[in-house]
Motif scaffolding. Structure first.
Motif, mmCIF file in Angstrom:
data_model
loop_
_atom_site.group_PDB
_atom_site.id
_atom_site.type_symbol
_atom_site.label_atom_id
_atom_site.label_comp_id
_atom_site.label_asym_id
_atom_site.label_seq_id
_atom_site.Cartn_x
_atom_site.Cartn_y
_atom_site.Cartn_z
ATOM 1 N N PRO A 8 -5.529 -3.296 18.968
ATOM 2 C CA PRO A 8 -6.453 -4.374 18.596
ATOM 3 C C PRO A 8 -7.710 -3.821 17.935
ATOM 4 O O PRO A 8 -8.227 -2.774 18.316
ATOM 5 C CB PRO A 8 -6.782 -5.036 19.938
ATOM 6 N N GLY A 9 -8.182 -4.525 16.918
ATOM 7 C CA GLY A 9 -9.382 -4.116 16.186
ATOM 8 C C GLY A 9 -9.156 -4.162 14.684
ATOM 9 O O GLY A 9 -8.127 -4.630 14.200
ATOM 10 N N LEU A 10 -10.121 -3.657 13.963
ATOM 11 C CA LEU A 10 -10.078 -3.635 12.500
ATOM 12 C C LEU A 10 -9.463 -2.320 12.034
ATOM 13 O O LEU A 10 -9.848 -1.247 12.498
ATOM 14 C CB LEU A 10 -11.490 -3.779 11.929
ATOM 15 N N HIS A 11 -8.527 -2.419 11.096
ATOM 16 C CA HIS A 11 -7.866 -1.233 10.539
ATOM 17 C C HIS A 11 -7.940 -1.320 9.016
ATOM 18 O O HIS A 11 -7.715 -2.374 8.434
ATOM 19 C CB HIS A 11 -6.397 -1.167 10.986
ATOM 20 N N ARG A 12 -8.240 -0.159 8.391
ATOM 21 C CA ARG A 12 -8.293 -0.074 6.933
ATOM 22 C C ARG A 12 -7.478 1.124 6.487
ATOM 23 O O ARG A 12 -7.436 2.148 7.159
ATOM 24 C CB ARG A 12 -9.733 0.106 6.468
ATOM 25 N N TRP A 13 -6.854 0.976 5.321
ATOM 26 C CA TRP A 13 -6.113 2.095 4.742
ATOM 27 C C TRP A 13 -5.992 1.882 3.247
ATOM 28 O O TRP A 13 -6.217 0.785 2.743
ATOM 29 C CB TRP A 13 -4.730 2.250 5.403
ATOM 30 N N PHE A 14 -5.664 2.960 2.551
ATOM 31 C CA PHE A 14 -5.448 2.888 1.115
ATOM 32 C C PHE A 14 -3.959 2.784 0.836
ATOM 33 O O PHE A 14 -3.144 3.422 1.495
ATOM 34 C CB PHE A 14 -6.034 4.119 0.405
ATOM 35 N N ASP A 15 -3.627 1.971 -0.151
ATOM 36 C CA ASP A 15 -2.231 1.765 -0.527
ATOM 37 C C ASP A 15 -2.107 2.071 -2.025
ATOM 38 O O ASP A 15 -1.985 1.181 -2.849
ATOM 39 C CB ASP A 15 -1.822 0.323 -0.220
ATOM 40 N N PHE A 16 -2.141 3.358 -2.351
ATOM 41 C CA PHE A 16 -2.103 3.769 -3.748
ATOM 42 C C PHE A 16 -0.808 3.354 -4.439
ATOM 43 O O PHE A 16 -0.805 2.964 -5.594
ATOM 44 C CB PHE A 16 -2.299 5.283 -3.871
#
Length: 174
Positions: free
Chosen positions: A28-36
């Motif tokens: 649970p929480g905020l997740h960020r990632w790059f999707d090149f």
């Protein structure tokens, strides 16, 4: 467009897939990632107990009476990845997306029919819940990654002629 984000609510888990392969489970929480390569997708899986739709089962009692039982299973996902990856391919097109209980419904119908075949109509009518007692662990094999927390028999539906027989017998007794 290359930066992705997902908020996973409490009582849920996120699953992140990159290029069709599992990458990681998201708490649970905020997740960020790059999707090149634009090849990621995420799935949210609830972990709280959820009631599946009632399963209607046509059965014959030991004394050869026909009737119908409605059984409602309560399902809890214990392994989100295992549960999600063992769903049929068309699960995403179903209402609720990941919650596909078709395999559970078929297994439940089969086990309830077998259990009811050894009970008389009187036994079933007086204690319908006894048919579901102890079935939950057996149903686990139909839902990998999930467990059945509870089975409720919500209705015993008798054909009109059997209902009439019961009411006439009770009237005569009174």
């Amino acid at each position: 467009g290359m930066r992705k984000r997902l908020i996973v609510p409490e009582n849920h888990r996120g699953l992140l897939y990159r290029g069709g392969k599992f990458e990681r489970e998201l708490a649970p929480g905020l997740h960020r990632w790059f999707d090149f390569s634009r090849s990621t997708h995420s799935v949210l899986v609830p972990l709280m107990p959820l009631q599946a739709n009632a399963v209607s089962v046509e059965i014959f009692s030991a004394d050869q009476f026909s009737l119908r039982l409605e059984v409602v299973p309560t399902v809890k996902v214990v392994n989100p990845r295992d549960y999600h990856e063992n769903q049929p391919n068309d699960a995403a097109r179903l209402p609720g997306g990941w919650m596909n209980f078709a395999r559970l419904s078929n297994g439940l119908s089969s086990l309830v029919r077998d259990r009811a075949a050894s009970r008389t109509l009187d036994d079933i009518v007086t204690s319908p819940g006894s048919i579901a007692d102890g079935l939950a662990p057996e149903l686990g094999r139909f839902l990998p990654g999930a467990e059945i927390e509870e089975l409720l028999v919500t209705a015993v539906i008798l054909p009109p002629e059997i209902r009439k027989m019961f009411t006439e017998t009770e009237r005569a007794r009174r």
